[in-house]
Design an enzyme around this catalytic site. Sequence first.
Site, PDB file in Angstrom:
ATOM      1  N   ASP A  13       0.810  -1.218   0.000  1.00 37.71           N
ATOM      2  CA  ASP A  13       0.000   0.000   0.000  1.00 37.71           C
ATOM      3  C   ASP A  13       0.844   1.269   0.000  1.00 37.71           C
ATOM      4  OD1 ASP A  13      -2.238  -1.668   0.110  1.00 37.71           O
ATOM      5  OD2 ASP A  13      -2.158  -1.746   2.298  1.00 37.71           O
ATOM      6  N   LYS A  16       1.760   1.988  -5.174  1.00 41.97           N
ATOM      7  CA  LYS A  16       2.257   1.381  -6.429  1.00 41.97           C
ATOM      8  C   LYS A  16       1.310   1.662  -7.591  1.00 41.97           C
ATOM      9  CE  LYS A  16       2.304  -2.604  -4.336  1.00 41.97           C
ATOM     10  NZ  LYS A  16       2.044  -2.163  -2.953  1.00 41.97           N
ATOM     11  N   GLY A  40      -4.692  -4.191  -3.703  1.00 40.59           N
ATOM     12  CA  GLY A  40      -5.652  -3.127  -3.982  1.00 40.59           C
ATOM     13  C   GLY A  40      -4.834  -1.927  -4.403  1.00 40.59           C
ATOM     14  N   HIS A  41      -4.843  -1.620  -5.688  1.00 36.73           N
ATOM     15  CA  HIS A  41      -4.010  -0.532  -6.213  1.00 36.73           C
ATOM     16  C   HIS A  41      -4.916   0.621  -6.656  1.00 36.73           C
ATOM     17  CE1 HIS A  41      -0.416  -3.393  -7.178  1.00 36.73           C
ATOM     18  NE2 HIS A  41      -0.829  -3.451  -5.931  1.00 36.73           N
ATOM     19  N   GLN A 224       1.827  -6.303  -3.479  1.00 34.75           N
ATOM     20  CA  GLN A 224       2.376  -6.483  -2.133  1.00 34.75           C
ATOM     21  C   GLN A 224       3.720  -5.756  -2.040  1.00 34.75           C
ATOM     22  OE1 GLN A 224       1.016  -9.722  -3.647  1.00 34.75           O
ATOM     23  NE2 GLN A 224      -0.758  -8.572  -2.993  1.00 34.75           N
TER      24      GLN A 224
HETATM   25  P1  GDP Z   1      -0.774   0.293  -3.541  1.00 30.15           P
HETATM   26  O1  GDP Z   1      -1.380  -0.979  -3.050  1.00 30.15           O
HETATM   27  O2  GDP Z   1       0.697   0.340  -3.322  1.00 30.15           O
HETATM   28  O3  GDP Z   1      -1.152   0.623  -4.954  1.00 30.15           O
HETATM   29  O4  GDP Z   1      -1.396   1.451  -2.630  1.00 30.15           O
HETATM   30  P2  GDP Z   1      -2.944   1.626  -2.217  1.00 30.15           P
HETATM   31  O5  GDP Z   1      -3.678   2.145  -3.384  1.00 30.15           O
HETATM   32  O6  GDP Z   1      -3.453   0.407  -1.534  1.00 30.15           O
HETATM   33  O7  GDP Z   1      -2.816   2.712  -1.069  1.00 30.15           O
HETATM   34  C1  GDP Z   1      -2.241   3.946  -1.298  1.00 30.15           C
HETATM   35  C2  GDP Z   1      -3.280   5.039  -0.962  1.00 30.15           C
HETATM   36  O8  GDP Z   1      -2.639   6.289  -0.911  1.00 30.15           O
HETATM   37  C3  GDP Z   1      -4.353   5.175  -2.026  1.00 30.15           C
HETATM   38  O9  GDP Z   1      -5.536   5.589  -1.409  1.00 30.15           O
HETATM   39  C4  GDP Z   1      -3.807   6.281  -2.932  1.00 30.15           C
HETATM   40  O10 GDP Z   1      -4.822   6.974  -3.613  1.00 30.15           O
HETATM   41  C5  GDP Z   1      -3.121   7.153  -1.925  1.00 30.15           C
HETATM   42  N1  GDP Z   1      -1.934   7.876  -2.400  1.00 30.15           N
HETATM   43  C6  GDP Z   1      -0.990   7.483  -3.291  1.00 30.15           C
HETATM   44  N2  GDP Z   1      -0.003   8.402  -3.362  1.00 30.15           N
HETATM   45  C7  GDP Z   1      -0.335   9.393  -2.508  1.00 30.15           C
HETATM   46  C8  GDP Z   1       0.298  10.617  -2.094  1.00 30.15           C
HETATM   47  O11 GDP Z   1       1.390  10.972  -2.542  1.00 30.15           O
HETATM   48  N3  GDP Z   1      -0.360  11.354  -1.146  1.00 30.15           N
HETATM   49  C9  GDP Z   1      -1.568  10.968  -0.612  1.00 30.15           C
HETATM   50  N4  GDP Z   1      -2.119  11.754   0.324  1.00 30.15           N
HETATM   51  N5  GDP Z   1      -2.181   9.835  -0.969  1.00 30.15           N
HETATM   52  C10 GDP Z   1      -1.559   9.061  -1.894  1.00 30.15           C
HETATM   53  P1  IMO Z   2      -0.950  -4.229  -2.253  1.00 27.96           P
HETATM   54  O1  IMO Z   2      -0.533  -4.779  -3.596  1.00 27.96           O
HETATM   55  C1  IMO Z   2      -0.882  -4.700   2.066  1.00 27.96           C
HETATM   56  C2  IMO Z   2      -0.854  -8.803   3.587  1.00 27.96           C
HETATM   57  C3  IMO Z   2      -2.063  -9.263   4.377  1.00 27.96           C
HETATM   58  C4  IMO Z   2      -1.408 -10.254   5.319  1.00 27.96           C
HETATM   59  C5  IMO Z   2      -0.344 -10.904   4.434  1.00 27.96           C
HETATM   60  C6  IMO Z   2      -0.768 -12.231   3.821  1.00 27.96           C
HETATM   61  O2  IMO Z   2      -2.233  -3.484  -2.285  1.00 27.96           O
HETATM   62  O3  IMO Z   2       0.169  -3.498  -1.612  1.00 27.96           O
HETATM   63  P2  IMO Z   2      -2.418 -12.871   1.842  1.00 27.96           P
HETATM   64  O4  IMO Z   2      -3.887 -12.619   1.666  1.00 27.96           O
HETATM   65  O5  IMO Z   2      -1.560 -12.304   0.755  1.00 27.96           O
HETATM   66  O6  IMO Z   2      -2.104 -14.320   2.104  1.00 27.96           O
HETATM   67  O7  IMO Z   2      -2.040 -12.100   3.213  1.00 27.96           O
HETATM   68  O8  IMO Z   2      -0.071  -9.975   3.395  1.00 27.96           O
HETATM   69  N1  IMO Z   2      -1.155  -8.264   2.244  1.00 27.96           N
HETATM   70  C7  IMO Z   2      -1.101  -6.969   1.929  1.00 27.96           C
HETATM   71  N2  IMO Z   2      -0.879  -5.889   2.703  1.00 27.96           N
HETATM   72  N3  IMO Z   2      -1.040  -4.551   0.745  1.00 27.96           N
HETATM   73  C8  IMO Z   2      -1.244  -5.638  -0.052  1.00 27.96           C
HETATM   74  O9  IMO Z   2      -1.287  -5.547  -1.394  1.00 27.96           O
HETATM   75  C9  IMO Z   2      -1.322  -6.905   0.548  1.00 27.96           C
HETATM   76  N4  IMO Z   2      -1.520  -8.158   0.062  1.00 27.96           N
HETATM   77  C10 IMO Z   2      -1.409  -8.983   1.112  1.00 27.96           C
HETATM   78  O10 IMO Z   2      -2.672  -8.192   5.057  1.00 27.96           O
HETATM   79  O11 IMO Z   2      -0.739  -9.563   6.353  1.00 27.96           O
HETATM   80 MG    MG Z   3      -2.922  -1.626  -1.772  1.00 27.14          MG
END
Ligand code: GDP
Ligand code: IMO
Ligand code: MG
Length: 426
Positions: A13, A16, A40-41, A224
């Site tokens: 998270d 990415k 979840g991207h 991840q």
């Molecule tokens: P990912 O799994 O690495 O793609 O990240 P996620 O989407 O799960 O979580 C990142 C969260 O931060 C999302 O809600 C994005 O919209 C938000 N986000 C990404 N870059 C920035 C940033 O530079 N500033 C802020 N405030 N939010 C950001």
């Molecule tokens: P993105 O791509 C954050 C974590 C779960 C748990 C561990 C194992 O959005 O960054 P799993 O269901 O993969 O067997 O769970 O990995 N986990 C993540 N944490 N971002 C993710 O994906 C994750 N995908 C799995 O919370 O601790």
């Molecule tokens: Mg994510």
Amino acid sequence: MPATVVVGTQWGDEGKGKFTDLVAKEMHLVVRYQGGHNAGHTIVVDGEHFALQLVPSGILYDHIVPVIGNGVVVDPRVLLAELDMLDRKGVDTSRLRISGNAHLILPYHQEIDKVTERRLGKNKIGTTKRGIGPAYADKASRVGLRVQDLLDPKIFREKLEVVLKEKNAILAKVYNQLPLDPAGIAEEYLDVCRPRLESMIGDTVGLVHDALDAGQHVLLEGAQATFLDLDHGTYPYVTSSNPVAGGACVGAGIGPRYIDRVIGIAKAYVTRVGAGPFPTELHDETGDLLVDRGGEFGTNTGRRRRTGWFDAVMLRHAVRLNSLSEVALTKLDVLDTLDTVKVCVAYELEGERYRHLPYHQSVMHHVTPVYEELPGWKRDLSSATERTHLPKPALAYIAFLEEQIGVPIRLVGVGPGREQFLHFAA
Ligand code: GDP
Ligand code: IMO
Ligand code: MG
């Protein structure tokens, strides 16, 4: 032609999705190389949110061919729901290609994930309960069904029959659950999912190499992150695939010599979902503030993320494991209101100081972080578009992180929007 990897450097998270979307503008193909719908991207364009689980984050551009690589585990029902969501938002999903070698997530994987977590009780991993671990386990045990099996109903049914006997025995006898019906699964996967996905399934290794041979740029999107990696993460509190950059070669089907750029995505602080060690975790109001300002709740699961200070020890290790050529620092704006900002520069345990990640997990569980405290900037950064817009303390924070981790920070995120970033050329 070259390939670029986008990889998470912490516990996921990091942003990415946003940065894959940004970098994809200059690319031709975007390939997801591991994980499944545990990811979840998020991409935010003109205020509209796209939360992607399986579809690569290049999908929003008309010029990109999005590819689900062989290293991914695919629940076709979730994929179809995601395609429907994108269709409703007016995104053309017809260019998506899915590797026939990718493994399928089947309903019993999800069931087993759930009951295993329940059985583990207080020792649970805190998985996303999406069936990821059990699907990869079946792949390694060579009893998995692959995406290409959808194209051969006879084979699909035969394999399902064999494997379901064992799974149902486990579900019934070990976990006291009702058995699953093979006919129902076959109907859902073959009659409902297959017709819609059929034309997208194929040889993605050939596709990627044709693109490389034609001089096109390929972006390899990790899900991840480094410290959730099955081999290199905080085992057993990890996922069941290899998010590290090396995993991109296996999960997309290319050799390492194609990769000439590895972008590590790092949050300006750290978050983690689920169990496992977290040396810089905050259990105070600053931790709550990071959750609130950063919107630190799971993109798909809604779970509250644990928060803590930036950890340079982890990042140094991520630099090594991924051969990072650069870092994209995200969510700097979340720190805007703080008086001071801390960075963990080393760990300590029983008088010993660790600049690099301790190899033994028990040490990692007990270390105390050693912090450097830097002045905050107390300014809203969300509209900054150039380096010169940043106040001195924010520049000093970035420079300090660069010095600590040893690779340049080339992009800085100051908000979730596609346009909310700055280039940070050397
Ligand atoms: P990912 O799994 O690495 O793609 O990240 P996620 O989407 O799960 O979580 C990142 C969260 O931060 C999302 O809600 C994005 O919209 C938000 N986000 C990404 N870059 C920035 C940033 O530079 N500033 C802020 N405030 N939010 C950001
Ligand atoms: P993105 O791509 C954050 C974590 C779960 C748990 C561990 C194992 O959005 O960054 P799993 O269901 O993969 O067997 O769970 O990995 N986990 C993540 N944490 N971002 C993710 O994906 C994750 N995908 C799995 O919370 O601790
Ligand atoms: Mg994510």
